[in-house]
Design an enzyme around this catalytic site. Structure first.
Site, PDB file in Angstrom:
ATOM      1  N   LYS A  58      35.409  70.428  38.324  1.00 21.94           N
ATOM      2  CA  LYS A  58      34.101  69.771  38.151  1.00 21.94           C
ATOM      3  C   LYS A  58      34.329  68.282  37.977  1.00 21.94           C
ATOM      4  O   LYS A  58      35.212  67.870  37.221  1.00 21.94           O
ATOM      5  CB  LYS A  58      33.416  70.334  36.900  1.00 21.94           C
ATOM      6  N   HIS A  80      37.368  35.474  45.345  1.00 22.69           N
ATOM      7  CA  HIS A  80      37.412  34.062  45.735  1.00 22.69           C
ATOM      8  C   HIS A  80      36.122  33.316  45.395  1.00 22.69           C
ATOM      9  O   HIS A  80      35.027  33.845  45.565  1.00 22.69           O
ATOM     10  CB  HIS A  80      37.681  33.955  47.243  1.00 22.69           C
ATOM     11  N   GLN A  97      50.029  37.283  41.751  1.00 22.64           N
ATOM     12  CA  GLN A  97      51.231  38.105  41.646  1.00 22.64           C
ATOM     13  C   GLN A  97      52.033  37.746  40.386  1.00 22.64           C
ATOM     14  O   GLN A  97      52.458  38.636  39.622  1.00 22.64           O
ATOM     15  CB  GLN A  97      52.135  37.877  42.879  1.00 22.64           C
ATOM     16  N   THR A 114      33.390  76.417  38.458  1.00 22.62           N
ATOM     17  CA  THR A 114      33.355  75.020  38.007  1.00 22.62           C
ATOM     18  C   THR A 114      32.250  74.846  36.962  1.00 22.62           C
ATOM     19  O   THR A 114      32.337  73.987  36.092  1.00 22.62           O
ATOM     20  CB  THR A 114      33.152  74.044  39.188  1.00 22.62           C
ATOM     21  N   ARG A 144      42.383  25.782  40.749  1.00 21.68           N
ATOM     22  CA  ARG A 144      41.346  26.589  41.415  1.00 21.68           C
ATOM     23  C   ARG A 144      40.738  27.554  40.412  1.00 21.68           C
ATOM     24  O   ARG A 144      41.267  27.733  39.309  1.00 21.68           O
ATOM     25  CB  ARG A 144      41.948  27.362  42.591  1.00 21.68           C
TER      26      ARG A 144
HETATM   27  O1  LIG Z   1      47.293  34.245  44.075  1.00 16.65           O
HETATM   28  C1  LIG Z   1      47.216  34.375  45.304  1.00 16.65           C
HETATM   29  N1  LIG Z   1      48.080  35.202  45.952  1.00 16.65           N
HETATM   30  C2  LIG Z   1      48.055  35.400  47.309  1.00 16.65           C
HETATM   31  O2  LIG Z   1      48.854  36.163  47.869  1.00 16.65           O
HETATM   32  C3  LIG Z   1      47.053  34.696  48.022  1.00 16.65           C
HETATM   33  N2  LIG Z   1      46.730  34.628  49.355  1.00 16.65           N
HETATM   34  C4  LIG Z   1      45.670  33.796  49.461  1.00 16.65           C
HETATM   35  O3  LIG Z   1      45.079  33.511  50.560  1.00 16.65           O
HETATM   36  N3  LIG Z   1      45.320  33.292  48.243  1.00 16.65           N
HETATM   37  C5  LIG Z   1      46.177  33.838  47.337  1.00 16.65           C
HETATM   38  N4  LIG Z   1      46.256  33.698  45.984  1.00 16.65           N
END
Ligand SMILES: O=c1[nH]c(=O)c2[nH]c(=O)[nH]c2[nH]1
Length: 320
Positions: free
Chosen positions: A14, A281, A253, A59, A186
């Protein structure tokens, strides 16, 4: 004619069982709201291959068991424990069911504070955000009903954050496909999905006839950082928010990796930490046509939030 196919896996149950529970301590109440998914595996093949329902726990019964345990389980307020309790009951009760997968999504109901001195109200709550607490429990009795293992992961979904500085993105590959400009400042916004796993635990089988026993360490005696420690979630959330806020981010990352490292450092029982971080973005609007600079990072003030496409940065950080 030889058969060309066979049933290679099967799991059923469920989904989206909505449960709200009030726990009363005199006039002070605590509440939880869960969306529960219960899936089972076991000797259920013939329900698929021979239309034989004699092996089927309906279920609908799984939903009823969920509500029953929500009423009688002393663990209802801690979703990791409740998930284990529910799965253990089902796997112990039905001889032919070998595994239960219990996923819980907890919605936020935070206490309302009232008056000048901000007193916690005993029974009034607010939904402060879309963030959910997530638990996934696998209760595995496939090695025998006296050797039940629990595999638990916890975490958070949909924690929406944004910082308006302290994030750059430079030195990436430049070739014939590159349009993106390097930026030393940014907007960084993401909706955090975080999950962390613990080593499997062995769960003592219930001793009572109704298979309702579930013994867990007292909340205040749980080994810090272990699967039983109710503070892991809050520490992981704080680590995520603090690293997000304070890291001079070179990329999503690099910031993700620092978050994962800190959760592993702070919680001895956590084995792996996984994040899914969409890069939501915010594009500075080009106003050069009207003689305004809104593109150089220090002058960028008006942005267009873009829902799609977004980046999507994922990784798992594991204990060595
Ligand atoms: O922090 C980011 N990692 C990316 O891999 C990436 N690629 C992108 O176009 N902008 C960003 N910003």
């Amino acid at each position: 004619m030889p058969e060309l196919s066979y049933l290679s896996s099967a799991r059923y149950g469920k989904d989206a069982v909505r449960v709200f529970r009030v726990v009363r301590d005199g006039s002070t109440h605590t509440v939880v709201e869960y969306n529960v998914k219960v899936l089972l595996e076991g000797d259920i093949e013939i329900s698929y291959t021979e239309a034989d329902n004699s092996v089927v726990v309906a279920t609908d019964s799984m939903k009823n068991i969920t509500y029953y345990l929500a009423k009688v389980s002393p663990h209802i307020l801690v979703p990791e424990r409740f998930a284990l309790h529910l799965g253990l009951h089902i796997v112990s009760k039905y001889a032919h069911i070998h595994k239960a997968f219990v996923d819980i999504e907890q919605l936020r109901w935070s206490r309302i504070f009232v008056g000048k001195d901000g007193k916690p109200h005993p029974y009034s709550f607010m939904r402060d955000g879309d963030e959910k607490r997530i638990v996934k429990a696998e209760i595995d009795g496939s090695a025998g009903k006296h050797k039940i293992l629990g595999r638990i992961s916890g975490g958070i979904n949909d924690l929406l954050v944004l910082k308006s500085s302290g994030s750059s993105f430079t030195s990436f590959i430049r070739d014939e496909y590159t349009l993106l400009k390097e930026v030393d400042d940014r907007i960084f916004s993401t909706s955090v999905d975080l999950s962390y796993t613990f080593a499997p635990i062995s769960i003592p089988p219930p001793k009572d006839e109704k298979k309702l026993d579930f013994v867990a360490p007292a909340l205040d005696q749980a080994e810090p950082g272990s699967v039983w420690d109710p503070s892991v979630l809050e520490r992981a959330r704080t680590a995520t928010l603090e690293i997000f806020a304070t890291d001079e981010s070179a990329s999503v990352q690099a910031t993700l990796y620092k978050m994962g490292q800190r959760i592993i450092e702070e919680n001895a029982g956590v084995q792996t930490v996984s994040y899914e971080l969409p890069n939501k973005h915010y594009i500075p609007v080009d106003m050069s046509y009207i003689g305004l600079d809104n593109l150089t990072p220090a002058k960028a003030e008006v942005f267009q939030p873009v829902a799609a496409p977004s980046g999507l940065i994922t990784a798992t950080v594991s204990r060595k």
